[in-house]
Scaffold this motif. Structure first.
Motif, mmCIF file in Angstrom:
data_model
loop_
_atom_site.group_PDB
_atom_site.id
_atom_site.type_symbol
_atom_site.label_atom_id
_atom_site.label_comp_id
_atom_site.label_asym_id
_atom_site.label_seq_id
_atom_site.Cartn_x
_atom_site.Cartn_y
_atom_site.Cartn_z
ATOM 1 N N ASP A 5 0.321 -1.121 0.484
ATOM 2 C CA ASP A 5 0.286 0.073 -0.022
ATOM 3 C C ASP A 5 0.801 1.174 -0.610
ATOM 4 O O ASP A 5 0.306 2.201 -0.415
ATOM 5 C CB ASP A 5 -0.999 -0.051 1.367
ATOM 6 C CG ASP A 5 -2.187 -0.642 1.752
ATOM 7 O OD1 ASP A 5 -2.319 -1.420 -0.104
ATOM 8 O OD2 ASP A 5 -2.658 -1.565 2.016
ATOM 9 N N LEU A 6 1.689 0.851 0.653
ATOM 10 C CA LEU A 6 2.435 2.218 0.649
ATOM 11 C C LEU A 6 3.790 2.410 -0.454
ATOM 12 O O LEU A 6 3.998 3.909 -1.046
ATOM 13 C CB LEU A 6 3.620 2.555 1.839
ATOM 14 C CG LEU A 6 4.318 3.159 2.348
ATOM 15 C CD1 LEU A 6 3.175 4.238 3.073
ATOM 16 C CD2 LEU A 6 5.705 3.365 4.003
ATOM 17 N N ASP A 59 2.407 1.770 -3.672
ATOM 18 C CA ASP A 59 1.764 2.455 -4.255
ATOM 19 C C ASP A 59 0.875 3.704 -4.096
ATOM 20 O O ASP A 59 0.728 4.100 -4.648
ATOM 21 C CB ASP A 59 0.302 2.104 -4.528
ATOM 22 C CG ASP A 59 -0.285 0.126 -4.748
ATOM 23 O OD1 ASP A 59 1.413 0.239 -5.168
ATOM 24 O OD2 ASP A 59 -0.690 -0.625 -3.931
ATOM 25 N N GLN A 60 1.109 3.873 -3.122
ATOM 26 C CA GLN A 60 0.964 5.566 -2.046
ATOM 27 C C GLN A 60 2.189 6.365 -2.704
ATOM 28 O O GLN A 60 1.732 7.847 -3.877
ATOM 29 C CB GLN A 60 1.013 5.619 -0.910
ATOM 30 C CG GLN A 60 -0.427 5.399 -0.236
ATOM 31 C CD GLN A 60 -0.528 5.597 1.157
ATOM 32 O OE1 GLN A 60 0.483 6.156 1.964
ATOM 33 N NE2 GLN A 60 -1.006 4.537 2.055
ATOM 34 N N ARG A 61 3.014 5.688 -2.912
ATOM 35 C CA ARG A 61 5.002 6.402 -3.398
ATOM 36 C C ARG A 61 4.793 6.918 -5.174
ATOM 37 O O ARG A 61 4.778 8.187 -6.072
ATOM 38 C CB ARG A 61 5.626 5.831 -2.759
ATOM 39 C CG ARG A 61 5.868 5.985 -0.664
ATOM 40 C CD ARG A 61 5.855 7.571 -1.308
ATOM 41 N NE ARG A 61 6.196 7.687 0.066
ATOM 42 C CZ ARG A 61 5.342 7.899 1.228
ATOM 43 N NH1 ARG A 61 4.006 7.945 1.253
ATOM 44 N NH2 ARG A 61 5.845 8.136 2.605
ATOM 45 N N ALA A 100 1.779 6.659 -6.473
ATOM 46 C CA ALA A 100 0.581 7.926 -7.551
ATOM 47 C C ALA A 100 1.812 9.494 -6.497
ATOM 48 O O ALA A 100 1.186 10.927 -7.299
ATOM 49 C CB ALA A 100 -0.052 7.743 -6.406
ATOM 50 N N GLU A 101 1.938 9.115 -4.966
ATOM 51 C CA GLU A 101 2.196 10.518 -4.606
ATOM 52 C C GLU A 101 4.336 10.547 -4.087
ATOM 53 O O GLU A 101 4.346 10.322 -3.417
ATOM 54 C CB GLU A 101 1.308 11.314 -3.853
ATOM 55 C CG GLU A 101 0.078 11.297 -3.875
ATOM 56 C CD GLU A 101 -0.632 11.499 -2.386
ATOM 57 O OE1 GLU A 101 -0.676 11.852 -1.854
ATOM 58 O OE2 GLU A 101 -2.437 11.964 -2.767
#
Length: 394
Positions: A188-189, A191-193, A195-196
């Motif tokens: 999840d982390l 995937d967040q990185r 995207a952002e």
């Protein structure tokens, strides 16, 4: 073939190197050992043979369809259990993102984290547990900041790490649950990185991975495993060694803290010698399987047979390190194997060195009267040896 002897040898209480290793080093050939789980293995204890095996491509770390010798019911996952080309795919982004220059650039922040932890311990008053107040929080803060893990999640990471690295205190179900939670969280982390992007190692790993040719790129799952390996290696090993090094100096060489306070540049020499001197692992682990018949120490290791390398014993081999049981920061430690050797040499070695140097220097600088306040208690169900508690006063 010789009847295997029970292994591991070392006592969990303390940091002594078992006499059985010294006997093995003086005995021609290799020792045949039996771990709590898995098939028998050959044990390498002498430095030149250990270095040779670690660098020899004829020994494979990839998961074999064998009952691997191990101290836990379930074998560990990740970068350490791979060979090229998968290992190359995993290590390439780490090598690009986890550089010595990056580690050195973090030195001021590592110093600040170390000093803050020590000042909080001072505020709590003596006696205090150095493990709880310094050895554990410093490396978990450093590695989580480096990866980009939110501060609120650090206690969760510590719990998962303790379970994954337990040798007898966790059930296979506990192990799988903790591993699954780590994988899900890291995924999840990542995937967040994606995207952002942020200014952290996880973003750097993604960028390094994208620079590779499409056929050579690590997959998302492989990057998740890499991040877990960085977390476990960057937290648990450094936390254990910071406590181990402090205990060793307080009980064997208290004058070292006086020297470090007056000459902080000596921290590099002390850390390298302590890396050599302290046998960190509870036992040799991570078997390497011979891909062909290979002669090691006068013994022919047949294709398919596992070999274990005892790093702690190799680092105390008198043939390579004269007076090996004496702490001497002036000695040549260039060939120690504390971070491994060959393609599996620890990718985070530079950061580990910075953390240990700054941690010991900060203790010497801020606590000139540091001393033990009673006996340490010792971890009894972990891959890595060290104090579970280390009471100190100043």
């Amino acid at each position: 073939m010789n009847t295997p002897v029970p292994y591991p040898f070392d006592n969990a209480a303390g940091l002594d190197l078992a006499d059985a290793y010294r006997v093995a080093q003086r005995t021609p050939g290799l020792l045949r050992v039996q771990l709590p789980y898995g098939e028998p293995a050959w044990l390498v204890t002498r430095h030149h043979e250990a270095r040779a095996v670690l660098a020899d491509a004829r020994f494979s770390r990839a998961d074999a369809e064998r009952d691997a010798p191990r101290t836990t019911p379930v074998s560990p996952l990740g970068l350490v259990a791979t060979d090229p080309p998968r290992h190359t795919r995993l290590r390439r982004p780490a090598a690009r993102a986890f550089t010595a220059r990056r580690a050195e650039s973090l030195r001021p922040r590592v110093r600040e984290i170390s000093e803050d932890a020590i000042r909080r311990m001072i505020a709590e008053g003596a006696p205090a547990d150095l493990v709880e107040h310094v050895a554990l929080p410093v490396p978990i803060t450093v590695i989580c900041e480096l990866l980009g893990v939110p501060a609120a999640d650090r206690d969760r990471f510590r719990g998962w790490s303790d379970t994954v690295l337990s040798t007898s205190g966790a059930t296979p179900q506990d192990f799988m649950a903790a591993t699954g939670a780590l994988k899900a969280y890291m995924g999840d982390l990542l995937d967040q990185r994606r995207a952002e992007p942020a200014d952290d190692l996880m973003t750097a790993l993604l960028r390094a991975r994208d620079e590779d040719a499409p056929d050579d790129r690590a997959s998302r799952d492989e990057l998740v495993e890499l991040c877990i390996a960085i977390l476990l290696g960057g937290y648990e090993t450094t936390a254990s060694q910071l406590a181990n090094f402090t205990w060793t100096l307080l009980t064997e060489r208290p004058d070292a803290f006086v020297e470090l306070a007056e000459h902080p540049e000596r921290a590099r020499d002390w850390v390298e010698e302590l890396l050599r001197y302290v046998p960190l692992a509870a036992s040799a682990s991570l078997p390497r399987y011979a891909l062909a018949d290979v002669e090691v120490g006068g013994v022919t290791v047949r294709a398919g047979e596992p070999v274990l390398v005892a790093i702690g014993a190799a680092n105390r081999d008198a043939l390579r390190f004269p007076r090996p049981d004496t702490l001497d920061p002036a000695r040549d430690t260039g060939a120690h194997l504390a971070f491994g050797h060959g393609i599996h040499h620890c990718a985070g070695a530079a950061l580990g060195r910075v953390e240990l140097q700054e941690g010991l220097s900060a203790l010497a600088r801020l606590l000139p009267g540091l001393r033990t306040a009673g006996d340490a208690t010792w971890k009894s169900a972990a891959f890595l040896r060290g104090p579970a508690t280390l009471p100190v006063r100043w």
